[in-house]
Design a protein around this motif. Sequence first.
Motif, PDB file in Angstrom:
ATOM      1  N   ARG A 103     -25.102  77.757   1.328  1.00 36.30           N
ATOM      2  CA  ARG A 103     -24.174  76.637   1.264  1.00 36.30           C
ATOM      3  C   ARG A 103     -23.447  76.511  -0.074  1.00 36.30           C
ATOM      4  O   ARG A 103     -22.224  76.358  -0.109  1.00 36.30           O
ATOM      5  CB  ARG A 103     -24.903  75.333   1.562  1.00 36.30           C
ATOM      6  CG  ARG A 103     -23.934  74.166   1.662  1.00 36.30           C
ATOM      7  CD  ARG A 103     -24.600  72.850   1.909  1.00 36.30           C
ATOM      8  NE  ARG A 103     -25.407  72.932   3.114  1.00 36.30           N
ATOM      9  CZ  ARG A 103     -26.061  71.920   3.610  1.00 36.30           C
ATOM     10  NH1 ARG A 103     -26.011  70.757   3.013  1.00 36.30           N
ATOM     11  NH2 ARG A 103     -26.790  72.048   4.694  1.00 36.30           N
ATOM     12  N   ALA A 104     -24.163  76.561  -1.168  1.00 43.92           N
ATOM     13  CA  ALA A 104     -23.582  76.302  -2.490  1.00 43.92           C
ATOM     14  C   ALA A 104     -22.401  77.213  -2.827  1.00 43.92           C
ATOM     15  O   ALA A 104     -21.381  76.719  -3.322  1.00 43.92           O
ATOM     16  CB  ALA A 104     -24.652  76.371  -3.571  1.00 43.92           C
ATOM     17  N   PRO A 105     -22.480  78.526  -2.583  1.00 43.91           N
ATOM     18  CA  PRO A 105     -21.325  79.365  -2.927  1.00 43.91           C
ATOM     19  C   PRO A 105     -20.052  78.955  -2.184  1.00 43.91           C
ATOM     20  O   PRO A 105     -18.952  78.993  -2.758  1.00 43.91           O
ATOM     21  CB  PRO A 105     -21.768  80.779  -2.537  1.00 43.91           C
ATOM     22  CG  PRO A 105     -23.247  80.734  -2.612  1.00 43.91           C
ATOM     23  CD  PRO A 105     -23.624  79.355  -2.155  1.00 43.91           C
ATOM     24  N   ASN A 106     -20.193  78.569  -0.925  1.00 40.72           N
ATOM     25  CA  ASN A 106     -19.016  78.125  -0.167  1.00 40.72           C
ATOM     26  C   ASN A 106     -18.461  76.820  -0.720  1.00 40.72           C
ATOM     27  O   ASN A 106     -17.243  76.663  -0.837  1.00 40.72           O
ATOM     28  CB  ASN A 106     -19.360  77.978   1.314  1.00 40.72           C
ATOM     29  CG  ASN A 106     -19.602  79.313   1.972  1.00 40.72           C
ATOM     30  OD1 ASN A 106     -18.912  80.278   1.702  1.00 40.72           O
ATOM     31  ND2 ASN A 106     -20.612  79.374   2.823  1.00 40.72           N
ATOM     32  N   ILE A 107     -19.340  75.897  -1.068  1.00 40.57           N
ATOM     33  CA  ILE A 107     -18.901  74.624  -1.646  1.00 40.57           C
ATOM     34  C   ILE A 107     -18.218  74.872  -2.987  1.00 40.57           C
ATOM     35  O   ILE A 107     -17.139  74.321  -3.258  1.00 40.57           O
ATOM     36  CB  ILE A 107     -20.090  73.647  -1.785  1.00 40.57           C
ATOM     37  CG1 ILE A 107     -20.584  73.221  -0.401  1.00 40.57           C
ATOM     38  CG2 ILE A 107     -19.706  72.441  -2.640  1.00 40.57           C
ATOM     39  CD1 ILE A 107     -21.893  72.458  -0.420  1.00 40.57           C
ATOM     40  N   LEU A 108     -18.823  75.703  -3.824  1.00 45.34           N
ATOM     41  CA  LEU A 108     -18.235  75.991  -5.129  1.00 45.34           C
ATOM     42  C   LEU A 108     -16.905  76.719  -5.002  1.00 45.34           C
ATOM     43  O   LEU A 108     -15.978  76.454  -5.773  1.00 45.34           O
ATOM     44  CB  LEU A 108     -19.218  76.787  -5.986  1.00 45.34           C
ATOM     45  CG  LEU A 108     -20.452  75.996  -6.424  1.00 45.34           C
ATOM     46  CD1 LEU A 108     -21.502  76.917  -7.010  1.00 45.34           C
ATOM     47  CD2 LEU A 108     -20.067  74.897  -7.402  1.00 45.34           C
ATOM     48  N   SER A 109     -16.783  77.606  -4.026  1.00 42.32           N
ATOM     49  CA  SER A 109     -15.500  78.281  -3.793  1.00 42.32           C
ATOM     50  C   SER A 109     -14.439  77.281  -3.355  1.00 42.32           C
ATOM     51  O   SER A 109     -13.281  77.361  -3.784  1.00 42.32           O
ATOM     52  CB  SER A 109     -15.656  79.383  -2.741  1.00 42.32           C
ATOM     53  OG  SER A 109     -16.467  80.415  -3.244  1.00 42.32           O
ATOM     54  N   ALA A 110     -14.827  76.335  -2.519  1.00 49.50           N
ATOM     55  CA  ALA A 110     -13.875  75.297  -2.074  1.00 49.50           C
ATOM     56  C   ALA A 110     -13.456  74.403  -3.243  1.00 49.50           C
ATOM     57  O   ALA A 110     -12.277  74.055  -3.377  1.00 49.50           O
ATOM     58  CB  ALA A 110     -14.484  74.463  -0.954  1.00 49.50           C
ATOM     59  N   ILE A 111     -14.395  74.047  -4.100  1.00 52.85           N
ATOM     60  CA  ILE A 111     -14.069  73.239  -5.281  1.00 52.85           C
ATOM     61  C   ILE A 111     -13.135  74.029  -6.199  1.00 52.85           C
ATOM     62  O   ILE A 111     -12.144  73.489  -6.710  1.00 52.85           O
ATOM     63  CB  ILE A 111     -15.351  72.813  -6.024  1.00 52.85           C
ATOM     64  CG1 ILE A 111     -16.141  71.805  -5.170  1.00 52.85           C
ATOM     65  CG2 ILE A 111     -15.021  72.214  -7.396  1.00 52.85           C
ATOM     66  CD1 ILE A 111     -17.537  71.521  -5.692  1.00 52.85           C
ATOM     67  N   GLY A 112     -13.448  75.310  -6.411  1.00 48.89           N
ATOM     68  CA  GLY A 112     -12.589  76.152  -7.242  1.00 48.89           C
ATOM     69  C   GLY A 112     -11.189  76.265  -6.667  1.00 48.89           C
ATOM     70  O   GLY A 112     -10.197  76.182  -7.405  1.00 48.89           O
ATOM     71  N   ALA A 113     -11.087  76.460  -5.355  1.00 51.22           N
ATOM     72  CA  ALA A 113      -9.773  76.554  -4.708  1.00 51.22           C
ATOM     73  C   ALA A 113      -9.009  75.241  -4.845  1.00 51.22           C
ATOM     74  O   ALA A 113      -7.788  75.242  -5.073  1.00 51.22           O
ATOM     75  CB  ALA A 113      -9.937  76.922  -3.240  1.00 51.22           C
ATOM     76  N   THR A 114      -9.718  74.126  -4.754  1.00 48.80           N
ATOM     77  CA  THR A 114      -9.083  72.825  -4.947  1.00 48.80           C
ATOM     78  C   THR A 114      -8.535  72.701  -6.363  1.00 48.80           C
ATOM     79  O   THR A 114      -7.429  72.209  -6.574  1.00 48.80           O
ATOM     80  CB  THR A 114     -10.086  71.685  -4.653  1.00 48.80           C
ATOM     81  OG1 THR A 114     -10.556  71.831  -3.308  1.00 48.80           O
ATOM     82  CG2 THR A 114      -9.459  70.319  -4.842  1.00 48.80           C
ATOM     83  N   GLY A 115      -9.312  73.181  -7.345  1.00 47.73           N
ATOM     84  CA  GLY A 115      -8.839  73.169  -8.724  1.00 47.73           C
ATOM     85  C   GLY A 115      -7.594  74.027  -8.904  1.00 47.73           C
ATOM     86  O   GLY A 115      -6.645  73.623  -9.591  1.00 47.73           O
ATOM     87  N   VAL A 116      -7.575  75.194  -8.274  1.00 52.50           N
ATOM     88  CA  VAL A 116      -6.398  76.068  -8.365  1.00 52.50           C
ATOM     89  C   VAL A 116      -5.191  75.375  -7.728  1.00 52.50           C
ATOM     90  O   VAL A 116      -4.085  75.404  -8.289  1.00 52.50           O
ATOM     91  CB  VAL A 116      -6.674  77.438  -7.712  1.00 52.50           C
ATOM     92  CG1 VAL A 116      -5.395  78.239  -7.537  1.00 52.50           C
ATOM     93  CG2 VAL A 116      -7.677  78.223  -8.549  1.00 52.50           C
ATOM     94  N   LEU A 117      -5.378  74.760  -6.567  1.00 54.80           N
ATOM     95  CA  LEU A 117      -4.273  74.041  -5.909  1.00 54.80           C
ATOM     96  C   LEU A 117      -3.776  72.887  -6.779  1.00 54.80           C
ATOM     97  O   LEU A 117      -2.571  72.647  -6.866  1.00 54.80           O
ATOM     98  CB  LEU A 117      -4.698  73.535  -4.539  1.00 54.80           C
ATOM     99  CG  LEU A 117      -4.921  74.611  -3.476  1.00 54.80           C
ATOM    100  CD1 LEU A 117      -5.481  73.994  -2.202  1.00 54.80           C
ATOM    101  CD2 LEU A 117      -3.645  75.385  -3.204  1.00 54.80           C
ATOM    102  N   LEU A 118      -4.693  72.195  -7.420  1.00 56.57           N
ATOM    103  CA  LEU A 118      -4.320  71.114  -8.339  1.00 56.57           C
ATOM    104  C   LEU A 118      -3.498  71.676  -9.501  1.00 56.57           C
ATOM    105  O   LEU A 118      -2.455  71.105  -9.863  1.00 56.57           O
ATOM    106  CB  LEU A 118      -5.585  70.421  -8.849  1.00 56.57           C
ATOM    107  CG  LEU A 118      -5.438  69.140  -9.645  1.00 56.57           C
ATOM    108  CD1 LEU A 118      -4.796  68.055  -8.792  1.00 56.57           C
ATOM    109  CD2 LEU A 118      -6.809  68.686 -10.135  1.00 56.57           C
ATOM    110  N   ALA A 119      -3.936  72.785 -10.055  1.00 54.10           N
ATOM    111  CA  ALA A 119      -3.198  73.419 -11.158  1.00 54.10           C
ATOM    112  C   ALA A 119      -1.810  73.862 -10.704  1.00 54.10           C
ATOM    113  O   ALA A 119      -0.825  73.674 -11.434  1.00 54.10           O
ATOM    114  CB  ALA A 119      -3.990  74.605 -11.713  1.00 54.10           C
TER     115      ALA A 119
END
Length: 161
Positions: A103-119
């Motif tokens: 679970r954690a890697p998928n959640i962290l990837s989603a958080i990272g992708a959200t950060g990239v989209l925010l940037a």
Amino acid sequence: MTLERRIAAAFCMDAAAWARHTNPWSGWTRVPALPLLALAIWSRAWLGWWALVPMAVLLAWLWVNPRLFPPPRDETAWMTRGVLGERLWLARDETPVPAHHRRAPNILSAIGATGVLLAIGGLAMRAGWIVIAGVAVAMLAKLWFIDRMVWLHQDMTKEGE
């Protein structure tokens, strides 16, 4: 084939490239790539079309980097174990990972992708604080992801026993 493995294949990551990428210098010299890419994109405000030059250099660096350094002498470095764990994660459709690592890697990837989209949004609006927040979120998520990959590698190789 997992999405991550498709991305690795797009970067032509064969066994030799992965072996070289496990060198901690390879991993650590890629860490500043996202903030530098954001800066290169931001520089379009004062460089105009010339901003494509640092963008191209950074993208070329991301492709060359995993092939540049020699394989590490040992696997004791945190970044080395993180990259080895990432390889295990990429192959999870062939060799299942333990349940507590799914679970954690998928959640962290989603958080990272959200950060990239925010940037990206911040870059489009030229809102520096949004770019900084997005890059920070993406980088923290990626580093936490790598830490999880170290743990995955440790569990799957029975390191320390």
